[in-house]
Scaffold this motif. Sequence first.
Motif, short mmCIF file in Angstrom:
data_model
loop_
_atom_site.label_atom_id
_atom_site.label_comp_id
_atom_site.label_asym_id
_atom_site.label_seq_id
_atom_site.Cartn_x
_atom_site.Cartn_y
_atom_site.Cartn_z
N VAL A 1 46.61 29.88 38.20
CA VAL A 1 45.66 30.52 39.10
C VAL A 1 44.47 31.05 38.30
CG1 VAL A 1 47.42 31.18 40.78
CG2 VAL A 1 46.88 32.72 38.92
N GLN A 2 43.38 31.32 38.99
CA GLN A 2 42.23 31.91 38.34
C GLN A 2 42.44 33.42 38.24
OE1 GLN A 2 38.43 30.81 39.80
NE2 GLN A 2 38.85 28.64 39.66
N LYS A 3 41.89 34.01 37.18
CA LYS A 3 42.03 35.45 37.00
C LYS A 3 41.40 36.23 38.15
CE LYS A 3 42.55 36.05 32.07
NZ LYS A 3 42.00 36.60 30.85
N SER A 4 40.43 35.65 38.82
CA SER A 4 39.75 36.33 39.92
C SER A 4 40.57 36.31 41.21
CB SER A 4 38.38 35.70 40.16
OG SER A 4 38.52 34.33 40.49
N ASP A 5 41.64 35.51 41.26
CA ASP A 5 42.49 35.46 42.45
C ASP A 5 43.32 36.73 42.56
OD1 ASP A 5 41.57 32.90 42.93
OD2 ASP A 5 43.38 31.91 42.20
N ASN A 6 43.49 37.21 43.78
CA ASN A 6 44.33 38.38 44.02
C ASN A 6 45.78 37.99 44.29
OD1 ASN A 6 42.33 40.40 43.77
ND2 ASN A 6 41.55 39.82 45.77
N TYR A 7 45.97 36.80 44.86
CA TYR A 7 47.30 36.32 45.22
C TYR A 7 47.49 34.89 44.75
CZ TYR A 7 47.35 40.38 48.27
OH TYR A 7 47.30 41.66 48.73
N CYS A 8 48.71 34.52 44.45
CA CYS A 8 49.04 33.14 44.08
C CYS A 8 48.97 32.27 45.33
CB CYS A 8 50.44 33.09 43.48
SG CYS A 8 50.99 31.41 43.11
N GLY A 9 48.30 31.14 45.24
CA GLY A 9 48.18 30.23 46.36
C GLY A 9 49.47 29.49 46.67
N SER A 10 50.41 29.50 45.75
CA SER A 10 51.67 28.80 45.94
C SER A 10 52.75 29.70 46.56
CB SER A 10 52.17 28.25 44.60
OG SER A 10 53.41 27.62 44.74
N CYS A 11 52.97 30.86 45.95
CA CYS A 11 54.06 31.72 46.41
C CYS A 11 53.60 32.98 47.14
CB CYS A 11 54.97 32.10 45.25
SG CYS A 11 54.22 33.24 44.06
N GLY A 12 52.31 33.31 47.04
CA GLY A 12 51.76 34.47 47.72
C GLY A 12 51.93 35.80 47.00
N LYS A 13 52.49 35.76 45.79
CA LYS A 13 52.68 37.01 45.03
C LYS A 13 51.34 37.62 44.65
CE LYS A 13 54.71 38.74 40.74
NZ LYS A 13 55.27 39.97 41.07
N ARG A 14 51.25 38.96 44.75
CA ARG A 14 50.05 39.67 44.30
C ARG A 14 49.99 39.53 42.78
NH1 ARG A 14 46.14 42.61 46.13
NH2 ARG A 14 45.27 44.29 44.93
N LEU A 15 48.82 39.12 42.27
CA LEU A 15 48.73 38.79 40.85
C LEU A 15 48.37 39.96 39.95
CD1 LEU A 15 46.90 35.40 41.32
CD2 LEU A 15 49.29 35.75 40.74
N PHE A 16 47.40 40.76 40.36
CA PHE A 16 46.91 41.81 39.48
C PHE A 16 46.82 43.11 40.24
CE2 PHE A 16 45.02 37.77 38.15
CZ PHE A 16 45.59 37.66 36.91
N LEU A 17 47.12 44.18 39.56
CA LEU A 17 46.97 45.50 40.16
C LEU A 17 45.51 45.89 40.14
CD1 LEU A 17 49.94 47.35 38.44
CD2 LEU A 17 49.87 46.40 40.74
N THR A 18 45.06 46.52 41.20
CA THR A 18 43.70 47.02 41.24
C THR A 18 43.74 48.51 40.99
OG1 THR A 18 43.83 47.27 43.61
CG2 THR A 18 42.85 45.24 42.80
N VAL A 19 42.78 48.99 40.25
CA VAL A 19 42.73 50.41 39.90
C VAL A 19 41.75 51.10 40.82
CG1 VAL A 19 42.18 52.06 38.08
CG2 VAL A 19 43.28 49.89 37.52
N SER A 20 42.18 52.15 41.46
CA SER A 20 41.32 52.93 42.32
C SER A 20 40.45 53.83 41.47
CB SER A 20 42.15 53.77 43.28
OG SER A 20 41.30 54.58 44.03
N LEU A 21 39.15 53.84 41.72
CA LEU A 21 38.23 54.64 40.93
C LEU A 21 37.75 55.87 41.70
CD1 LEU A 21 36.13 51.76 39.36
CD2 LEU A 21 37.99 53.03 38.32
N LYS A 22 38.52 56.28 42.70
CA LYS A 22 38.15 57.46 43.49
C LYS A 22 38.24 58.71 42.63
CE LYS A 22 39.97 55.79 47.87
NZ LYS A 22 40.96 56.05 48.91
#
Length: 55
Positions: free
Chosen positions: A32-53
């Motif tokens: 997958v591309q690093k910019s993807d949030n989810y895997c196109g094959s299995c649907g797993k979330r790929l990377f955690l996003t950090v909240s900057l609040k």
Amino acid sequence: MILKLSELTKKEQEAILKDKNLVQCSNCGNIVQKSDNYCGSCGKRLFLTVSLKNQ
């Protein structure tokens, strides 16, 4: 398109691993591309996003 590292030749694997924009899904092995949030094959979330609040 679903690409699994194990299905590629050694030369193709090396080329993919050198590409800084591609990573392997830890769940299914799909490429997958690093910019993807989810895997196109299995649907797993790929990377955690950090909240900057500010709190």
